[in-house]
Every structure is written in C-alpha cells, then in structure tokens.
Design a protein around this motif. Sequence first.
Motif, PDB file in Angstrom:
ATOM      1  N   PRO A  14      30.694  48.709  31.419  1.00 53.93           N
ATOM      2  CA  PRO A  14      30.430  47.399  30.817  1.00 53.93           C
ATOM      3  C   PRO A  14      31.404  47.082  29.683  1.00 53.93           C
ATOM      4  O   PRO A  14      32.012  47.992  29.118  1.00 53.93           O
ATOM      5  N   ILE A  15      31.507  45.794  29.386  1.00 56.48           N
ATOM      6  CA  ILE A  15      32.482  45.345  28.397  1.00 56.48           C
ATOM      7  C   ILE A  15      31.836  44.744  27.155  1.00 56.48           C
ATOM      8  O   ILE A  15      32.531  44.445  26.182  1.00 56.48           O
ATOM      9  N   PRO A  75      39.896  47.564  37.211  1.00 58.40           N
ATOM     10  CA  PRO A  75      38.485  47.915  36.979  1.00 58.40           C
ATOM     11  C   PRO A  75      37.611  46.702  36.686  1.00 58.40           C
ATOM     12  O   PRO A  75      36.383  46.817  36.693  1.00 58.40           O
ATOM     13  N   PHE A  76      38.244  45.555  36.412  1.00 56.23           N
ATOM     14  CA  PHE A  76      37.507  44.382  35.960  1.00 56.23           C
ATOM     15  C   PHE A  76      37.691  43.196  36.905  1.00 56.23           C
ATOM     16  O   PHE A  76      38.765  43.018  37.491  1.00 56.23           O
ATOM     17  N   THR A  77      36.647  42.378  37.017  1.00 54.94           N
ATOM     18  CA  THR A  77      36.791  41.095  37.699  1.00 54.94           C
ATOM     19  C   THR A  77      37.533  40.135  36.776  1.00 54.94           C
ATOM     20  O   THR A  77      37.629  40.373  35.560  1.00 54.94           O
ATOM     21  N   GLU A  78      38.044  39.059  37.325  1.00 54.09           N
ATOM     22  CA  GLU A  78      38.750  38.092  36.470  1.00 54.09           C
ATOM     23  C   GLU A  78      37.815  37.525  35.413  1.00 54.09           C
ATOM     24  O   GLU A  78      38.233  37.285  34.270  1.00 54.09           O
ATOM     25  N   GLN A  95      36.102  37.319  29.597  1.00 52.77           N
ATOM     26  CA  GLN A  95      35.054  37.590  28.610  1.00 52.77           C
ATOM     27  C   GLN A  95      35.510  38.634  27.595  1.00 52.77           C
ATOM     28  O   GLN A  95      35.304  38.470  26.388  1.00 52.77           O
ATOM     29  N   LEU A  96      36.119  39.693  28.096  1.00 56.08           N
ATOM     30  CA  LEU A  96      36.528  40.788  27.206  1.00 56.08           C
ATOM     31  C   LEU A  96      37.576  40.329  26.214  1.00 56.08           C
ATOM     32  O   LEU A  96      37.437  40.533  24.996  1.00 56.08           O
ATOM     33  N   GLU A 121      45.540  33.119  27.067  1.00 55.09           N
ATOM     34  CA  GLU A 121      45.696  31.661  26.936  1.00 55.09           C
ATOM     35  C   GLU A 121      44.341  30.986  26.763  1.00 55.09           C
ATOM     36  O   GLU A 121      44.189  30.079  25.921  1.00 55.09           O
ATOM     37  N   LYS A 122      43.347  31.417  27.521  1.00 58.01           N
ATOM     38  CA  LYS A 122      41.998  30.846  27.388  1.00 58.01           C
ATOM     39  C   LYS A 122      41.407  31.177  26.022  1.00 58.01           C
ATOM     40  O   LYS A 122      40.744  30.335  25.404  1.00 58.01           O
TER      41      LYS A 122
END
Length: 588
Positions: A305-306, A360-363, A368-369, A398-399
């Motif tokens: 988890p992040i 290891p992570f979804t986009e 979020q991270l 950028e987001k």
Amino acid sequence: MSRRSVLRAGAAMTAATALAPGFFATDVSAEESKAKAAIDGPADFVFHNGPVYTVATAAAWADAVAVRGNTIVHVGDAAGALAMAGPKTQVIDLKGRLLMPGFVEGHTHPFLGAFLTSGLDLQLANLDEVLAAIKTYAKENPTGPIRGFGWRVDMFPPEGPNRAELDAILPDRPAFFFAIDGHSLWVNSKALEMAGVTRDTPDPIPRFSYYARDQKGDPTGYVLEVNAVLSLVNAVEPISGDAMGKLLEGWLPKAAAAGITTVFDAGVPPIGSDQGAMFALYVDADKRGVLPFRVSAGYTVKSPPIDKAVETLTDIRKRIGSELVKVDTVKIIGDGSQAGYTAWVIEPYADMPDSTGGSPFTEEQWHQLISSVDAAGFDVHVHACGERTTRVALDSIEKAIAANPARDRRHTIAHLVYVEDSDALRFPKLGVIAEFSANWSSADPDTLENMVARYGQPRASRMYRTRSVLKAGGRVSFGTDWPAAGYFSTYEPLKSIQVGVTRQLIGLKDAPVLSPADERLTVEEAIHANTMGAAYQLRMDKEIGSIEVGKRADLIVLDQNILKIDPHEIHKTKVDLGMMNGTIRHKA
C-alpha cells in the motif's frame, strides 16, 4: 593597522560576501585578508600552489583556498589565502595538483553495496568461469551459506539461470548470488527449501516480483525484483543491524578514498520492517566520528500500500537525523530492469513481443502517491529504467504541480535508460532532475548484445541521452548506483565521469562508442553533474557542490588535472586527500 581600520576591512568583506553571490576573495587584497583573519582568527587550512577548479559560475578557476572550521573563507589568489595563515594553520602545498569540490553521489546504495560485495565477486567473462569460482570459493569456505554478486544476464538465455547448475556444485548448502544489476537472484534448491518456496508459493507481485518457474510450475532458482529477492535472502541469511553496521564501516574509508563527500542513499534493506533502523546506523557512525560523507536518504516505497508513505517518512525524520544525516525523500521503485523484462516500456520488448514489463503500481496509485508526497512538501526520487515508467512519473508530477501549491520542487527521475523525445523535453518544463548512472552508458558487451536484443532498433541506438536533457535546458545529476550496474560495478565517481565523457568501456581507447556518440559530455559537464548537479538535487546547492566563500569545506585533491588529460585516463586518477566539513577524512 588601527582597530577602526581592521573593523572597516572586516565589514567590507562581510558586505561583499552578502551582496554578491559567488563572491571570490580574488577581489580582496592580502592586507584585507589579514585584517579579516585578525577579527575572526586565522584559517585552519590553506591550499595553494595548484589549480583550483571551483565549479562555480562566477569564476571557475582560482589559485588558493582557505578554510576555517567547516567553512571556506577564501577562494582566489595565493597571497590572500596565505595572509590568513597563523601559527597553527596547516598550509598544504598542492605541488601542481588539482583541488576541486568533493563528489556528490546523486544515487547510490552504501549498505546494499557493502553487503552484496562482501561475498564472492562474479564479475567474470562467462558462465564456466563463474561456476568454477563458486566451486573454489565453496571449498575455501566449507561452512555456512554462500553468497555473491556480479553475474551478468547475458551469460544465460532469456529465461534466466537455473538452480540445477548450482545444485551440481552445492547440493547441501544454501547459496544465493545477485545479478550485477541488483534486480535478480540466482539460488540453489537448498535456498528455495529454506525459504519455503515451492510450486504452490504465490508470487509477491505477479509478473513483476516473482519466482521464475519451469513448464511444470516448479521454481527454477531465478528470482526477480526486491520483494521476492528479500524473501529468499532473509530466509537464508537474515540482515542484522550489527552485521550491516560492520560492513558499512569497513567500506567508509573506500568511499573517502574515492573522493565522495555526500551521498543520496537511494534505498536500504530494512531490518525487519523498519528502514529507519538502517538510517540510524549512519547517525551512529556520525556520532562516533567515522562517517566521511553527508547523507541524504530516501524512504523507499517498493509496492502497495501507498497511503502511509508520508506518515512513515515524517516519523523517520522525527526519530532519526544528525548534522550530517537526514531522511528527506520518498524513493519510488517504479519498475525493474530491462535484463529481466521488468522495466516498464511503451512498445513491447523486441525479443519478447508479448511483454511490456511492468510496475508495482497502477497509474492511479502513481498519481496518488506522488501527489500526496508533493503536497506534504517532500520530493520524490523515482527508479525508472523503462520509458513508460518515466512517462507515468512525469504525468504524475505534472498533475501534482497543477493540484498543489507552488513551491521549490526537486523531484528526480533516475536511470533513464531510454526516454522518448517528447518526454525528454518535459524535464526542464516541469523542473524535474534527470539522474543518470553514467557508468552504465558504455558500449559494453551487455549493452551491445543484451540491451540491443531487448530493445531492437531504433531504441537500442538511443539510450542514455544525457546531453539531450542538458541541451533542452534540463538539470542533470550523476550517481553510480553502486552496486547495481549493467556490465561493471563501481562506487568511484571518477570512473563514472570517464564513461559519461567517452561512452566507452574503461581500459580500451579503441572500444566501441555507445550510440548516439554526440551524447558524450565534456569533462566540465560530467564534473558538474557529480558535484553541483547532485547537490541541487539534494537541496544542498547553497552549502556544497562548488568551492565558494561561505560554503562547507568539502574538498578533494587529485594527483592529476582531469580537465587537461586524455579523458580515457581519468579512471587512473588518485584522490590524494579528501576533506569533508573541514576535517581531513582521507590522505593517501
């Protein structure tokens, strides 16, 4: 001089330093320097009689340097420096040798390197030599687990090494050997047994961190990426704080001898589940006076988890730190490596067309991270070997910039084996630092065979484009990523700088040049990346990275001027003296 004259001279000196960034004592007479010394005390060290490469914008070269305490107090002419000498001042005659800032390593792994390289060195020419070396080592070390580091991926077919080759030599003792890229492990059946890994064992992160299996579903002995790798290592030879502290302390003099005065530790193996326990070993070394470099460290997020990343980093920062040690960054392991097909790429691998690697992570988790870390005022440092990882990291940054308040951001993306043209231009636009392991960028056998097979053309001829980022107006930093590498492992910045300049394998002047050849850096650019470039990345550019009045005295003396010699000879250069924070940490 009257007391009023002395005070006037000191006030003038102070005003000049405050009003003029990059101010150099060249502008101050020897008489004024003597007056300054009369007020503040004599210098503790004076360096003279050799070229001083400052890496400063205002004046790249000087003739002498004076140091008081941990601070540089004079950069300029020899008369001014010598005028600050007193009875106890150590006056160091450079005898024509080069004085320059200490190296700042923008990405390295001191604990991992000290641990992995303390076993058998497998950086050998072929598999036969590797197996022979393991057999000999086992005879010479007849008890306990056997571990080593450095086998090259091109020694094996795409499916990787097999436990059967080790079982023939080591049927009853556990053994594990790290690949030179640090992303995979080769183990025998006994090690798998101790870790309880069978055909029924679930992979930690399917298709990313996993146990390679044969057609029957049995583990082959090839283990990929950190979660699965740690499950084996901790079962066979658990990492203890005492052992890691001793291994680190044994390596520290080598770091000082390489001219390293600051590091970014880009990820430590945890003791249990607490990365902070490893960072505390740096603080302990600092308290005992044996730490020869400053440490900026990253708390590593290697998988979900992040949601606790910011909270955990904040907690570690509160518990652990010292004058020389701080934990201030979130390191994100964004993907793996091309060697194991775990780097996340945009177009499929040329030699595995049904795969684009993975993360290891979804986009959504990426966004979020990075947004949460950025909102908390921390920087991220992203491991990105594959170009899709770079793109998604840039998208997430950028987001975050759009969503969070304006601030001085120092986000970094590391390794950058291959980056699409459109994404290279985004580094300066978003203010993201491009961190390169320059020692990877040689036309070595691994790159010319293994990487070409993975990428195919034209991607394979467009790797490690450091100059392109600079030409676009971006910032670049260097770090060796020791012990990880593609073909040869090194913690020595001088070797990394040479490869960044030549894009050739060290030791062979007529060796192939990695394409594109016009990505070669000048020696000045490469030095900057390993000093001021990395210092900026670590938010230390006001304190270190160049030789300027008011900065910390992190200095090295080289036995030859690397800006004047044939670049192919840079790796032969010796560090004769190293100073960190005004204290001599190495003397040849």
